[in-house]
Structures are given as structure tokens and as C-alpha cells.
Design a protein around this motif. Structure first.
Motif, PDB file in Angstrom:
ATOM      1  N   TYR A 140       0.781  -1.332  -0.225  1.00 56.06           N
ATOM      2  CA  TYR A 140       0.024   0.057  -0.130  1.00 56.06           C
ATOM      3  C   TYR A 140       0.877   1.126   0.174  1.00 56.06           C
ATOM      4  O   TYR A 140       0.392   2.203  -0.709  1.00 56.06           O
ATOM      5  N   MET A 145      -1.483   3.889  -1.881  1.00 56.79           N
ATOM      6  CA  MET A 145      -2.781   3.748  -1.640  1.00 56.79           C
ATOM      7  C   MET A 145      -3.124   3.890   0.001  1.00 56.79           C
ATOM      8  O   MET A 145      -2.192   3.013   0.605  1.00 56.79           O
ATOM      9  N   PRO A 146      -3.986   4.123   0.474  1.00 58.81           N
ATOM     10  CA  PRO A 146      -4.218   4.211   1.946  1.00 58.81           C
ATOM     11  C   PRO A 146      -4.749   2.582   2.266  1.00 58.81           C
ATOM     12  O   PRO A 146      -5.148   1.893   1.756  1.00 58.81           O
ATOM     13  N   ALA A 147      -3.846   2.165   3.417  1.00 57.16           N
ATOM     14  CA  ALA A 147      -4.081   0.665   3.914  1.00 57.16           C
ATOM     15  C   ALA A 147      -5.452   0.598   4.617  1.00 57.16           C
ATOM     16  O   ALA A 147      -5.833   1.609   5.137  1.00 57.16           O
ATOM     17  N   PRO A 148      -6.229  -0.328   4.151  1.00 58.01           N
ATOM     18  CA  PRO A 148      -7.505  -0.687   4.692  1.00 58.01           C
ATOM     19  C   PRO A 148      -7.549  -0.580   6.305  1.00 58.01           C
ATOM     20  O   PRO A 148      -6.709  -1.128   6.793  1.00 58.01           O
ATOM     21  N   LYS A 149      -8.706  -0.620   6.724  1.00 58.59           N
ATOM     22  CA  LYS A 149      -8.748  -0.466   8.299  1.00 58.59           C
ATOM     23  C   LYS A 149      -8.780  -2.013   8.756  1.00 58.59           C
ATOM     24  O   LYS A 149      -8.424  -2.573   9.851  1.00 58.59           O
ATOM     25  N   ASP A 150      -9.218  -2.851   7.847  1.00 65.21           N
ATOM     26  CA  ASP A 150      -9.365  -4.186   8.011  1.00 65.21           C
ATOM     27  C   ASP A 150      -8.155  -4.992   7.783  1.00 65.21           C
ATOM     28  O   ASP A 150      -8.162  -5.874   6.956  1.00 65.21           O
ATOM     29  N   LEU A 151      -6.956  -4.243   7.553  1.00 67.33           N
ATOM     30  CA  LEU A 151      -5.677  -4.859   6.980  1.00 67.33           C
ATOM     31  C   LEU A 151      -5.382  -6.314   7.455  1.00 67.33           C
ATOM     32  O   LEU A 151      -5.157  -7.220   6.899  1.00 67.33           O
ATOM     33  N   ILE A 154      -7.720  -8.809   5.936  1.00 66.42           N
ATOM     34  CA  ILE A 154      -7.215  -9.077   4.795  1.00 66.42           C
ATOM     35  C   ILE A 154      -5.985 -10.200   4.613  1.00 66.42           C
ATOM     36  O   ILE A 154      -6.006 -11.058   3.995  1.00 66.42           O
TER      37      ILE A 154
END
Length: 198
Positions: A140, A145-151, A154
Motif C-alpha cells: 500500500y 494507496m491508503p491501507a484498509p482498516k481491516d488490513l 485481509i
């Protein structure tokens, strides 16, 4: 002049040989005499480095994970590797990785009944999980790209997908050659928004 023995190398050789025997015969059928014969040493030499059969089997499991981690470290030495490049090193796509992952799989069933084995498997799995999470963060960052909150979720889904592919590649090798394993992982990563060549 007496022959100088590299004890660390001898121990590694015996451990690597144990991996091969386990991969060929399974845990229960693996015998110290077979390991010694294939390693070119006596059974006394094997028991000099390992206290008993369980000790050498556990060393083989550790070496299986070390093989995977070492392959990933080699990828990380390059400047332009992708997330796919490093994660795919867990797949059984070479003779070396097939042996390592066969040992990995053999021990999971043993983990159900033996807490000590389960603890070791989980310890290594958490290390593998951390690598996936770290490489996701790197991905990311590289793609801005912003890292998702649910990394973390994932990351866990990716390791579960890879584990499933490892099993398919080991038990159904004719239908799941290296190319299909690699492409299936690539497709899955793209479906969750991770392009293979970034």
C-alpha cells in the motif's frame, strides 16, 4: 590429523534429510535408520545431535518453515519485487518447496493431538502471518494507496487462501502444477485489489 567436523552443518544436513524422508514416507513411517542412511551418517551420529525421534522431527518442521522464510528473504533483497512475488514463495512450486510444504502439512494433523506440536505450528504461522501483514503495508505504501482498516483481516484471508493452494498443490499435483497455483493466487489477489506487478 583428525577430521574437523562442522557440527552446525552436520546438524542441518541431518535435519534436511529428515525433511526428505518425512516428505517421502510420512511422519509415522520415518525411522532414524533411514534418516541416517540417506544423510550418510550412523544412527549414533543422528542421536548425538538429536535426543530422540521427536526432536529430529520437530527440527525438520522448523527447517521446513526456515526454507520458506529464506526463500522470501531472497526475494526481499531485490528492489522491485511485488506482493505476489514474495507471497508465492510459500507455494509448492519447486522440488525444495514441495518437500518443505509436505512436512508442514504432515504436522498439522499431529497438532490436533499434541499441544507441543500445535504450539510450534502456531508460533511459525504467526511469523508467516506477520510477514504477510508487513508486505501488505509495503504494498500500500508503494502504490500510494491508503491501507484498509481491516488490513489484519485481509492478511488472514490471504494466508488462508495460500494454505488452501498449498494443500491442492500437494495432494492434487497433476491438476495443480506450479503455473496454476501461481495464476490462482494472482487472480485472488487481483480480486481483492492487489495487483501482482505493483
Amino acid at each position: 590429523m583428525p577430521k574437523i567436523v562442522d557440527h552446525d552443518q552436520r546438524r542441518k544436513t541431518i535435519g534436511a534429510t529428515a525433511m526428505k524422508v518425512i516428505a517421502e514416507r510420512g511422519l509415522e513411517a520415518t525411522k532414524l535408520v533411514d534418516i541416517a542412511r540417506l544423510a550418510g551418517v550412523t544412527t549414533g551420529a543422528v542421536t548425538h545431535y538429536f535426543s530422540d525421534k521427536d526432536a529430529i522431527l520437530m527440527a525438520a518442521l522448523e527447517m521446513a518453515y526456515d526454507t520458506m522464510f529464506a526463500n522470501m528473504e531472497r526475494v526481499k533483497k531485490g528492489d522491485n519485487y511485488s506482493f505476489l512475488d514474495i507471497i508465492s514463495k510459500a507455494l509448492p512450486t519447486t522440488d525444495e518447496s514441495r518437500v518443505a510444504m509436505t512436512v508442514w502439512l504432515a504436522f498439522w494433523s499431529r497438532s490436533i493431538a499434541e499441544p507441543r506440536v500445535a504450539e510450534m505450528q502456531l508460533e511459525f504461522h504467526h511469523r508467516w502471518q506477520n510477514i504477510v501483514s508487513q508486505e501488505l503495508i509495503r504494498h500500500y505504501q508503494r502504490t500510494k494507496m491508503p491501507a484498509p482498516k481491516d488490513l489484519e483481516s485481509i492478511s488472514q484471508s490471504i494466508t488462508a487462501q495460500v494454505n488452501g493452494l498449498i494443500i491442492r498443490g500437494l495432494v492434487d499435483k497433476p491438476d495443480w502444477p506450479a503455473s496454476r497455483l501461481h495464476n490462482c493466487l494472482k487472480d485472488y489477489l487481483e480480486q481483492i485489489g492487489i495487483k501482482g506487478h505493483q
